[in-house]
Design an enzyme around this catalytic site. Structure first.
Site: not given
Length: 617
Positions: A287-290
């Site tokens: 995933s991208d950050w969070t």
């Protein structure tokens, strides 16, 4: 050429392409790797499996993080699969815990945003795309891989292969522009450069094609915004660079922040299904950050629900969201999340780790870092890439500069090392940058003067008088103006106006009024509106943010040692109201054709075309 020779040539070309494709994909279909993965998976507990799909930032954050610090304890228990924003001795310290203290001795994979160089900073990706030279970009990526891997980083969150049609979007700087064919060629080049001939090579770093998918189509150019993309447009414009990266053997993909056609990309079974089922991608998706945690704000469920939706859709690793670790165990035990889904995610991560040789060689050879970093060859390549990225937008004959000319160097970016590095500069250090003024002072100390004139973003005119005085005493004025690299380009840096920031254009107009020829160097991470400059200054060079060798590369170009051969990969607007703007728009029933360029339209016939009544074509 005879038909037999033509046929033979075709067979040779096809054989080379197939051989290259097979080599790039070999790690994904190696039965020995699969056997090791399956054997290891059988020994893992549910907690250890969830640990492998769990990733944290343990260094300088690239976004709002969770602030934990007990990484060693978690690693020893097998609760972490990857760390990022870590380099140097800390890498080996964490890795030692993983391979010596955890039950199954599974190594970590360490990642970092190595976007356009590690310590040897090249021009930004959009700038490099202007070289139209995939082979050169591959060389730059190889340098980045060698430097990063020597410092313990074996995974980069690059290349960004999003197609972008809107210059307002700050992350346009990280990609290759608006054309899917060129974007695909450049995507392949980055993958080859980062991963080398084999993932198991200690100098290889796993590439990550991002952001899957449609992120570059963010509505109104506003970062993180939703996208609406038809199936035709998705498959013809936005997917090809990702598919090219997959075909080149890219090890990982990153899911995007945006929703696409109403469904968030990080929980989108349709788009992730294209990747894993249609394209048969064997690596893993992070995933991208969070972005998994942010699915709650998208409105598709609470924490456990969005974690379930993300992992079942096909996102294998949770970057900083901490939802896989905290919510999936109960859902697996209750049957809401099939164990087969978790096993598939873990299998993909282990496949990449084994292919990279991390089990055999988990530690970084940190002693080699000083030998391969910022070498004369690397620095020379940085200068070459910069020189080939510059785009000559206008020249009324003032270039090349005459060696004997008295030159006034003016502007907020003329001697600004940090902003010369560009956005996402990894471990780039301003002290490694040779600025425009430093290069001028070394070459033409007795004939060049410098005045900053103004700041990048200010309304103060305190420095105007000094700049005007310098211009009056010169034969030619070189002005370095544009955007701040970190604050105005890259992530979370969308702009609603695309002119020169602050009072830079006011300074430009004042200096031009002195009557000396003006050469404008535009430092930017996107196309800017340059209407006034295009009609009033003698020459314009799009310099982008050129990296550590900006000064020598620009001075060589200004004096004619280097021919500015770069070509645009993004369209420059006359006004922000034209955005989104790209060259390959479909024809309409009333195309512009060869209508008059005036505004308002000169005739009724020209008015009823696909145009703006208040803007030149």
């Amino acid at each position: 050429m005879s038909k037999n020779l033509q046929r033979c040539s075709f067979v040779i070309i096809v054989t080379i392409l197939v051989s290259s494709f097979a080599s790039a994909q070999s790690w994904a279909n190696d039965p020995k790797i699969e056997s090791r993965v399956n054997a290891l998976l059988k020994r893992m507990t549910l907690e250890e499996k969830l640990g492998q799909i769990n990733q944290y930032s343990a260094g300088s954050p690239t976004g709002p993080g969770t602030g934990r610090s007990n990484y060693e304890e978690m690693i020893a228990k097998g609760q972490v699969g990857s760390l990022f924003n870590v380099n140097g001795p800390q890498v080996n310290e964490f890795q030692k815990v993983a391979v010596e203290k955890s039950r199954l001795h599974i190594p970590l994979i360490f990642g970092l945003d190595v976007i356009h160089g590690y310590r040897t900073e090249f021009p930004t990706p959009l700038a490099m795309s202007a070289t139209w030279d995939p082979a050169l970009i591959e060389k730059a990526a190889r340098v980045a891989a060698v430097e990063a891997s020597a410092d313990g980083v074996r995974w980069t969150f690059s290349p960004m292969v999003d197609i972008a049609h809107d210059a307002r979007w700050g992350r346009i700087v990280e990609g290759a522009g608006e054309d899917p064919y060129l974007g695909s060629a450049i995507a392949r080049a980055y993958v080859r450069g980062y991963q080398g001939k084999s993932l198991s090579d200690p100098t290889s770093i796993a590439a990550c094609a991002k952001h899957f998918v449609g992120y570059g189509a963010a509505e109104a150019g506003r970062d993180y915004n939703s996208t609406e993309i038809s199936d035709r447009t998705l498959r013809q414009i936005y997917l090809p660079p990702f598919e090219a990266a997959k075909q080149e053997g890219v090890a990982t993909f990153m899911s995007a922040f945006n929703a696409i056609n109403g469904v968030p990309a990080s929980a989108n079974p349709f788009t992730l299904g294209i990747l894993k089922n249609e394209w048969k991608f064997k690596g893993f998706v992070v995933s991208d950050w969070t972005s998994i945690l942010e699915l709650i704000a998208h409105g598709i469920g609470d924490g456990p629900t969005v974690a379930r939706k993300a992992v079942t859709a096909g996102v294998d690793m949770d970057m900083e969201g901490n939802l896989y670790w905290t919510t999936l165990a109960d859902q697996v035990k209750s049957g809401k999340v099939p164990m087969a889904v978790i096993d598939d995610a873990v299998r993909r991560i282990l496949r990449v780790k084994i292919a990279m040789g991390l089990f055999e060689h988990p530690y970084a050879d940190l002693a080699s870092a000083s030998k391969v970093t910022l070498t004369p060859e690397n620095v020379a390549l940085a200068r070459e890439v910069a020189e080939k990225s510059f785009v000559l937008l206008k020249n009324d004959g003032v270039l090349p500069l005459k060696p004997e000319a008295k030159i006034a160097v003016i502007g907020p970016l003329a001697d600004d090392a940090p902003n010369t590095l560009g956005a996402w500069s990894a471990k780039g250090d301003p002290k490694d940058v040779v600025t425009l003024w430093k290069a001028f002072s070394e070459r033409s100390a007795s004939r060049a003067t410098y005045a900053k004139g103004t700041e990048i973003l200010t309304h103060s005119e305190t420095g105007f008088d000094e700049a005007l005085k310098a211009a009056q005493q010169a034969d030619v004025v070189v002005m370095a103006m544009g955007e701040a690299a970190g604050d105005m380009t890259g992530e979370a840096a969308s702009r609603s106006e695309l002119g020169l920031p602050g009072n830079q254009e006011k300074l430009l107009e004042a200096v031009t009024a002195v009557g000396k020829p003006v050469v404008l160097l535009v430092y930017s991470g996107r196309p800017l509106v340059l209407n006034w400059a295009s009609t009033h200054v003698a020459a314009i060079i799009e310099a982008w943010h050129p990296g550590i060798q900006a000064g020598p590369a620009l001075v060589n170009t200004l004096f004619g040692t280097n021919n500015p051969s770069g070509k645009l990969t993004v369209s420059f607007p006359r006004s922000v109201g034209q955005e989104p703007l790209h060259y390959d728009q479909l024809s309409t029933g009333r195309p512009l054709g060869n209508v008059d360029d005036s505004h308002p339209p000169a005739s009724a016939e020209e008015k009823y075309k696909s145009r703006y009544i208040d803007q030149r074509i």
